[in-house]
Design a protein around this motif. Structure first.
Motif, PDB file in Angstrom:
ATOM      1  N   ASN A  53       0.879  -1.189   0.000  1.00 54.59           N
ATOM      2  CA  ASN A  53       0.000   0.000   0.000  1.00 54.59           C
ATOM      3  C   ASN A  53       0.918   1.242   0.000  1.00 54.59           C
ATOM      4  O   ASN A  53       1.756   1.388   0.890  1.00 54.59           O
ATOM      5  N   PRO A  54       0.850   2.124  -0.967  1.00 51.37           N
ATOM      6  CA  PRO A  54      -0.126   2.103  -2.079  1.00 51.37           C
ATOM      7  C   PRO A  54       0.300   1.126  -3.146  1.00 51.37           C
ATOM      8  O   PRO A  54       1.484   0.771  -3.238  1.00 51.37           O
ATOM      9  N   ARG A  61       0.743  12.074  -3.618  1.00 46.20           N
ATOM     10  CA  ARG A  61       1.853  11.247  -3.094  1.00 46.20           C
ATOM     11  C   ARG A  61       2.965  12.206  -2.662  1.00 46.20           C
ATOM     12  O   ARG A  61       3.131  13.269  -3.224  1.00 46.20           O
TER      13      ARG A  61
END
Length: 1717
Positions: A38-39, A184
């Motif tokens: 994850n991610p 991100r």
């Protein structure tokens, strides 16, 4: 570290195991876990946080986890961990002692974040404001999913991948970027940095030596952007508008092939190549394009058509200084060469002997003598025509008649084709006149005959046909007038009369043979001349008549002489006797007359401006002059409206006082002394008596008296005071004695005084000097003799010796001898003579500039006189004015250029007529308008390199001094004061700028500036010295390498195609020049150079931009371009051919056939002629290389001739006139141009041009001569102008509207007449009438007749504004303008005149003033005054200056205008008489005794009065009611009156009747004597009675009776002897009583109406009464006589009533009663 971790892991496991063991939990089955991410992105980056999950399928609690990376225990026990970089991750789960299997490995790949890359578009290092820059941030591998951060210096912002910036100065800085993944925590590395530099745009500057040029010259302007290395494109602007050039636009040089349109202000602007960046425009560079001077070609004669052998001169004139230009001549388009008949001199072409072959079109052009490429355009062609046909003159007759009157004008005109002819008129074979016109202004009988004219030009002449003239005499006028003399201002009328002639004549008047114009002072109407006389009207008047329809004038009448005297009559005012002074008591007669021969004058007299009642008597007489009658006597003469006057002072005084005249106030014993007794200003004959010291002088030997002269043979005893006295011989007048005249008798001899004038110690040569010899004693009659250095001078008996023009030879010892009789005495003096001094000019000024103040001083050394100074410049005297101010010996010049020259001064003594010679010349140089300031730079390089020393030196070119120097840098003052040198020790870029040197002297300041450029070493430039860069084999090529400084300080290095230039025998280098003597194809290539400083060896420039040199090997051929070409040209059309050759630098020669026409790229025939037809070709030439073009044929013919068709030759304003321009037998399309009086007509509303038609909406300005001209459409072909078509425009006459009466406001039933008139013949015009703007029609009361509108009976409805206009009877569209409106006002109420009363009273007293004014609104009224129905006066004002009782009544006025009249209200005037004044005579005994008269004035109306007395009409002093008059001859003949004066109305009484004493005084004396006699008689009677009483004893009566009786006796009625006597005479007494009654009636008649009319009548009546008493000798008793006299006197004295009853018969009562006499 890793061992430590393992140890910890082991301990932990041991503890856990122990723990599990201790809990004792049972083991469980744990499935194999799975590692998840994850991610779950496809790509993970090492910079972001990645979480790994260890997932077990079962949901077990209390699990622990172990994590491994690349089989190494990570000591992580959580179900999720953060990845630690790339690698294979595994995990297992455990609980207690139970463990799962290790999961399958999960390979985790973490990439480094991609790099960010910053790209810049455009990729420049420097930017300019307003430029656009694009910064692009790129991510390796693509930018999808990325966001961006932008970093500028320390500032960060988010944005897109592309950042667009419009650059400003604040945008300067270091830019970078980085990427950031959306959602991100991944960022890239910061990109490469970009430094953005923003700088100011450079300022371009135009460099060029060209500030003025002529069309056709090449002008180069260079746009320079200093200190910038970028490549620029350049834009050029002229007068702020972009110049679009066919040449390259990216070069910095603008090349102008100058045209007149190139005149203006140029600017340039740089634009960076490939960038949209433009600089500001440069400062303007002014280029003055001088229009090529306009040449004018003219034929120096008045004609351009000649005949064989005539001389022809053509002159080519230019509008500029001719010494700068040469001239080229052309005939029919070809260059004209000199031949035997044609010569050139300056701007003149001369044909000595014309031939037909010389005909043609000639042009010329100017060619600049120093600028060889500058030529003017050819002039317009001048057509020279040489004829070979003999012409014949024609005669034009002007106003011709079969029979002329003498004095009529005969005018014949002789005309010959062409100009320049001289015309000779002959009568028969006799030459009359040399003129084109034979004008016999006043034809005579002798002028009858045959006439012809001869036209002559040079030696060529020809006769006209013969013409017969017949003449007879006109009638003879004469002048009728009574006026032969007049004075200015009078009205004189003369009439010109022609007897026995019925024609209509116009009359012209002449004065002294000059025509008289009709004006205010010389008004001519018909045959009458009325003069408002001026002095200029004096002269001989003639009149002349001219037949109205013919220019036939009679001979002038006989002269009528009109004498116009001076500005006014010369009034002669003569005094008789004519003594200047009249003595009191004399008779004086003043006679007024007019010197000029004139008549019809009236004479009036004034004394000290007071009018004398003498009327129209030219003589004024004073019988007995008194001092009060002296004064200013004025005689006024009047004739018509003119009045003139002359005055004289009449002096009346006592006799004059004499005085003694004699030059003798002193004498010496033995001399003869003469004294004269003079009475000044009196010419009468006098007898004279002399006195000395107040004693009368007897005439004897030593004191001889003759006439008014006394001659003394002087003795010492004659010393004393003399007086004289005169007695008028013809008049008994003696003067007072004269003032005393003292005679001094001196001693033995005189004292001689010898004086020099002027008295200067030294006399200057040329000066006049006077030596005056005199005697100190007051004496005279001496003879004077002069000696010079003991030599006798011929001057005899002159006390003054004058040397007119002293010379050095005349100095010496001068002696004066004086002689009188035998006595001689002498005195001497020394006379010194020397040359005058010479002045000189002192001044520091020898040069100056305009505007400065220059002072020159004229100095005379060692001389003490006061001098006046005169200044001269270049020998001309200088006057003192603003710019040449002379004060004393100083000359101050406000300098102008005209003050340049040599100055001199000269002095003239103020006290002596002595002038010095002029001083030596003092030269003053006046420079140009300002000093030529030289501003020199050292070193003198145009540009100074940084670090160098620079010295600026300021000086003045002219030889001049006393200047102060000041420095400025970019207009800022530098502290350096009065230093001509400014030094920069170590130059920096900041020190560049504009350096100004100011020079000052006095009030004048001038400046000069220089630009000091400090920079890095200059840029080198390379150029080809020819205008072209493509050459042909063997041509010479020259390359020039230059820097922006003086070339002698630089050497040069040459390069070809990037390499150093090899040695080549065809290439040579000299200085900055590379020469290829003979070009070859191998010489082609790119050439560069660079400069190398000769003294600064380390300094070199950059290489220049490459110059491409091309060498061709193919021979070219010129090409002919035809401009607007036609198969057939018309003459005067423009033919233009252009010859072109590839490349530049070619010279083109045009040929017609084999004849050279012109050297020019273009062959232009501005006005082609028939002779221009032929074959043409051009030759291109550059150096020695030339080539011919193909041949081209030109064909020419003449254009057609237009003419105007129209029936219109005259028109009125407003009419439509159509003119058509017609060209016959031509099918081309033409455009038509119209001209009026040679000026072009523009098509507009009133001058509409359509096709070949011109339509005029006629105005007065359309009057003139019309021509048309056609121009071929699409071609510059114009026909000649048509013959003139004359159009006469008659301005519609101006109408005038007037009311025929003086008023414009009317009343009902009045008749109104309006008249409309025009200034032309009325029979051509009808009239239209308008009221209030609308057309007026004929109605009941309004009628029209000709130009008249009549309203027979006015009504209020007729009011309004009336106008009219004229309408032509035959041209219905022609009307005049409407007149100005006339306002007609008709009242509807009948007015009533208003009477205005002045000082009105209900009751007037007689003699008071009654004044009425009658007024009626409006004008034109006549006022009639009536008393009741009786007409009195016609005037608006009615005045009764002294009202009387008969003026009582009713008054009214009647206002009348035409047939209309109206009466005013009635006004009653009541008058009563003033209180009467009664004048009575008071006679007292004292008056009777003294002969005086006492008068009393009385008014019996009960008011208090003051009284005024009059004697002979003159008011006397005093206000009493009693007037005492002294009896004398004057008063007994005078008439006395009186009246009362009061302060309330009536202010005065009626004037009493007059009283004249006449002989009352005499009668009083007679009566007094009679009374005395009566008293005596009574006394004698009484005595007689007593005697009778005593002596007479009657016989009858017994008792004696007393002669006297008492009152008792009377009461007892005792009869007295008197009574008895009376009784005995009863009849006589009764008769006497009847006579007494008659006297009483007579007296009553005198006193009737209480008014005594005349004192004389009273006296006569009294005398009659007294006579009646005395006629009867029967009345013997005095008592009866006394009673009768008393009764008569009382009847006269009492006011109709005898108040006193007691009429005592005493003598006293009788006397008292006579005081009325």
């Amino acid at each position: 570290m890793e061992s430590f971790n393992i140890l910890l892991l082991t301990v932990a496991v041991t503890v856990q195991v122990t723990s599990h063991d201790s809990t004792g939990e049972p083991p469980v089955q744990i499935s194999k876990p799975k590692v998840t991410l994850n991610p779950s992105h496809a790509v993970l980056y090492s910079t972001e946080t990645v979480t790994l999950h260890c997932e077990v399928p079962e949901a077990l609690s209390g699990l622990q986890y172990d994590w491994y990376k690349n089989s190494a225990d990570l000591s992580e026990h959580q179900p999720s961990i953060t990845a630690r970089g790339s690698g294979k991750y595994e995990c297992k789960a455990k609980k207690g002692t139970s463990e799962s299997e290790i999961s399958a490995s999960y390979t985790l790949t973490l990439q480094d974040p991609p790099k960010a890359k910053l790209t810049v578009d455009p990729k420049w290092t420097e930017f300019f404001p307003s430029e656009n820059i694009e910064l692009k941030c790129e991510i390796e591998g693509g930018s999808s999913g990325w966001t961006f951060e932008w970093i500028k210096d320390t500032w960060t912002s988010e944005g897109d991948s592309v950042r667009a910036i419009t650059v400003k100065h604040p945008d300067s800085g270091k830019y970078s970027c980085r990427g950031k993944l959306k959602n991100r925590q991944v960022t890239t590395q910061q990109s490469n940095a970009f430094q953005l530099n923003v700088k100011d745009l450079p300022e371009p500057k135009i460099q060029s030596d060209w500030t003025e040029a002529f069309p056709g010259e090449k002008v180069y302007l260079e746009c320079v952007i200093q200190g910038v290395s970028e490549n620029w494109n350049y834009m050029w602007f002229k007068d702020s508008r972009r110049i679009v050039s066919s040449d390259e636009t990216n070069i910095n040089t603008l090349t102008l092939s100058v045209k007149s349109s190139h005149h203006g202000a140029y600017e340039c602007q740089g634009e960076l190549q490939g960038r949209k960046v433009s600089t500001a425009r440069s400062t303007q560079h002014l280029l003055t394009v001088h229009e090529l001077p306009q040449l004018k070609l003219s034929i120096e004669s008045q004609w351009n058509m000649f005949y064989p052998t005539e001389k022809v001169t053509l002159k080519c004139s230019i509008d500029e200084e001719s010494n700068k230009w040469g001239y080229e001549w052309f005939k029919n388009g070809g260059l004209l060469k000199k031949d035997k008949d044609i010569s050139f001199s300056g701007n003149t072409l001369s044909i000595s002997s014309a031939k037909a072959g010389h005909s043609g079109q000639y042009t010329c052009r100017g060619k600049h003598l120093t600028r060889t490429l500058v030529t003017t355009r050819e002039t317009e062609a001048v057509q020279l025509r040489i004829q070979d046909i003999k012409p014949k003159p024609t005669i034009t007759k002007h106003k011709w008649f079969e029979l002329f009157y003498t004095e009529e004008r005969v005018q014949l005109h002789c005309n010959m084709p062409g100009v320049g002819w001289e015309y000779h008129w002959y009568k028969g074979s006799t030459l009359r006149i040399t003129h084109p016109e034979l004008t016999i202004d006043a034809v005579s009988l002798s002028d009858s005959g045959n006439y012809h004219c001869k036209a002559q030009r040079g030696d060529f002449s020809v006769d006209s046909e013969t013409l017969q003239v017949r003449v007879q005499k006109p009638p003879q006028p004469h002048i009728q007038s009574d006026w032969t003399e007049a004075f200015p201002g009078e009205k004189v009328s003369l009439q010109c009369v022609i007897r026995d002639v019925s024609e209509n004549w116009n009359y012209t008047w002449f004065k002294d043979s000059s025509k008289i114009d009709s004006r205010a002072e010389t008004n001519i109407k018909g045959n009458n001349l009325t003069l408002s006389v001026k002095s200029s009207h004096h002269g001989a008047y003639e009149c002349q008549a001219e037949l109205q329809e013919r220019n036939v004038s009679t001979v002038r009448s006989k002269q009528h002489l009109l004498t116009v005297h001076g500005s006014q009559p010369t009034i002669l005012l003569q005094q008789d006797p004519s003594h200047a002074e009249i003595y009191t008591g004399e008779q004086v007669k003043l006679t007024c007359s007019i010197q000029e021969k004139t008549s019809k004058w009236q004479y009036f007299w004034q004394i000290d401006s007071q009018q004398v009642n003498t009327v129209n008597n030219p003589i004024y007489t004073i019988q007995n002059a008194t001092l009060s009658q002296k004064g200013n006597y004025t005689c006024q003469v009047r004739r018509g409206e003119m009045t003139y006057a002359n005055s004289t002072i009449l002096t009346i005084r006592e006799p004059p006082q004499p005085h003694i005249q004699s030059d003798w106030t002193e004498a010496f014993p033995g001399e003869k002394v003469s004294l004269q007794c003079v009475i000044r200003d009196v010419s009468k004959n006098w007898n004279y008596t002399w006195f000395k010291d107040s004693s009368k002088i007897d005439s004897r030997a030593e004191t001889n008296i003759q006439g008014n002269n006394l001659t003394l043979s002087v003795k010492s005893s004659h010393h004393g005071a003399y007086e004289c006295q005169a007695e008028l011989q013809e008049r008994n007048v003696s003067t007072v004695r004269s003032k005393q005249h003292f005679l001094t008798v001196h001693g033995s001899q005189p004292t001689i005084l010898l004086q020099q004038d002027p008295s200067h110690a030294e006399i200057y040569t040329g000066e006049q000097v006077k030596l005056t010899c005199s005697i100190q004693e007051k004496t005279s009659k001496w003879q004077y003799f002069w000696q010079i250095d003991s030599q006798q001078v011929s001057t005899v008996n002159n006390p003054i010796y004058t040397t007119q023009n002293a010379t050095l030879s005349q100095k010496g010892n001068y002696t004066c001898q004086i002689r009188r009789g035998e006595m001689t005495y002498a005195k001497s003096t020394i006379l010194s003579i020397r040359e005058p001094p010479q002045p000189h000019i002192q001044s520091d000024w020898t040069e100056a500039f305009p505007g400065e103040k220059v002072s020159l001083q004229c100095v005379i050394r060692d001389v003490s006189e006061n001098w006046n100074y005169t200044w001269f410049k270049d020998s001309s005297k200088i006057d003192s004015r603003a710019e040449t101010n002379i004060q004393g010996n100083n000359l101050t010049l406000s300098v102008k250029s005209s003050h340049h020259g040599a100055y001199e001064c000269q002095a003239e003594s103020q006290e002596r007529n002595v002038s010095t010679v002029r001083s030596k010349q003092h030269f003053l140089t006046v420079h140009g308008s300002q000093p030529t300031i030289l501003l020199q730079q050292d070193p003198s390089h145009a540009e100074i390199y940084t670090g160098e020393q620079v010295k600026l030196t300021c000086s003045i070119q002219e030889k001049t001094s006393k200047w102060q120097y000041f420095w400025q840098i970019d207009s800022q003052q530098v502290s350096t004061v009065n230093n001509p040198i400014y030094t920069i020790q170590n130059a920096t870029l900041s020190q560049k700028g504009n350096y100004t040197c100011q020079v000052r002297r006095g009030e004048m300041t001038y400046a000069k500036s220089t630009i000091l450029t400090i920079r890095e070493p200059p840029k080198a430039n390379m150029s080809i010295e020819s205008q072209w860069n493509m050459f042909y084999p063997t041509e010479k090529v020259t390359l020039k390498c230059s820097v922006d400084e003086e070339s002698n300080k630089w050497g040069y290095e040459w390069f070809k195609n990037g390499g150093s230039l090899k040695d080549d025998k065809g290439i040579s280098v000299s200085g900055n020049t590379l020469s290829i003597s003979s070009a070859k194809a191998g010489h082609s290539g790119q050439y560069t150079c660079r400069g190398k400083h000769l003294t600064r060896t380390l300094v070199t420039t950059r290489e220049t931009e490459a110059v491409q040199l091309r060498i061709q090997d193919i021979k070219p051929k010129p090409n002919i371009t035809k401009h607007v070409w036609f198969e057939l040209f018309y003459t005067e059309e423009r033919v233009q051919l252009k010859c072109n050759m590839t490349g530049v630098g070619w010279e083109y020669h045009w040929y017609k056939g084999s004849t050279l026409r012109i050297t020019h790229p273009k062959l232009t025939i501005d006005a082609v002629s028939l002779s221009d037809s032929g074959n043409y070709h051009c030759k291109a030439k550059r150096g020695d290389f030339s080539v011919d073009s193909e041949t081209l044929q030109v064909r020419v013919q003449k254009p057609p001739q237009p003419h105007i068709q129209s029936d219109w030759t005259e028109a009125f304003h407003g009419e439509k006139v159509s003119l058509q321009c017609v060209i016959q037998d031509v099918s081309e399309n033409w455009n038509y141009t119209w001209f009026k009086d040679s000026s072009k007509i523009i098509s507009r509303a009133e001058t509409n041009i359509k096709g070949n038609n011109l339509t005029l909406s006629v105005k007065s300005s359309h009057h003139g001569a019309y021509e048309c001209q056609a121009e071929l459409q699409e071609r510059n072909v114009s026909t000649v102008r048509s013959t003139q078509h004359l159009l006469t425009v008659h301005e519609p006459p101006k109408p005038n509207l007037s009311i025929e009466s003086q008023w414009n406001m009317f009343y009902p039933t009045e008749k109104v007449t309006l008249k409309c008139s025009v200034d032309e013949e009325s029979n051509k015009w009808g009239y239209e009438w308008f009221k209030n703007g609308g057309s007026l029609k004929k109605v009941e009361d309004i009628s029209f007749s000709g130009n008249t509108l009549s309203i027979s009976s006015a009504k209020a409805g007729h009011s309004g504004q009336y106008t009219c206009r004229g309408k032509h009877l035959t041209r219905t569209l022609v009307t005049t303008r409407e007149t100005e409106a006339v306002q007609l006002r008709i009242k509807d109420i009948t007015p009533k005149p208003i009477i205005k009363k002045h000082e009105w009273f209900e009751l007037f007293y007689t003699e008071e003033r009654v004044k009425f004014d009658c007024n009626m609104s409006g004008v034109g009224w006549e006022y009639h005054w009536h008393k009741a129905a009786k007409p009195l006066i016609k005037n608006s004002e009615f005045t009764i200056d002294a009202v009387s009782l008969t003026d009582t009544g009713d008054y009214h006025c009647k206002a009348q205008r035409g047939d209309f009249s109206v009466d005013s209200e009635t006004l009653q005037v009541r008058v009563q008489a003033r209180p009467p004044a009664f004048l009575s005579l008071k006679t007292e005994l004292i008056d009777i005794m003294t002969g005086d008269v006492t008068l009393r004035c009385n008014i019996s109306d009960g008011r208090q009065w003051n009284y005024t007395w009059f004697m002979n009409g003159q008011q006397l002093n005093g206000s009493s009611d009693v007037l005492k008059v002294t009896g004398n001859e004057e008063t007994i003949k005078s008439e006395f009156k009186c009246k009362g004066i009061n302060t309330e109305r009536p202010l005065y009484s009626a004037l009493s009747d007059g009283f004249v004493a006449n002989n009352i005084i005499f009668k009083r004396k007679i009566l007094l004597a009679i009374s005395g006699c009566l008293v005596c008689c009574i006394f004698i009677l009484i005595i007689g009675c007593i005697i009778l009483k005593i002596t007479h004893k009657p016989e009858v009566k017994e008792t004696p009776e007393d002669l006297f009786f008492s009152m008792t006796d009377s009461k007892n009625q005792i009869i007295s002897p008197m009574k008895e006597y009376m009784d005995n005479r009863q009849t006589e007494l009764e008769e006497s009583q009847g006579k007494a009654e008659l006297i009483s009636d007579c007296a009553s008649a005198v006193h009737e109406d209480s008014v005594i009319k005349e004192s004389q009548e009273k006296a006569e009546l009294i005398s009659d009464c007294a006579s009646a008493v005395h006629e009867d000798s029967v009345i013997k008793e005095s008592q009866e006589k006394a009673e009768l006299i008393s009764d008569c006197a009382s009847a006269v004295h009492e006011d109709s009533v005898i108040k006193e009853e007691d009429t005592s018969a005493t003598v006293a009562n009788g006397l008292t009663s006579f005081k009325g006499l």
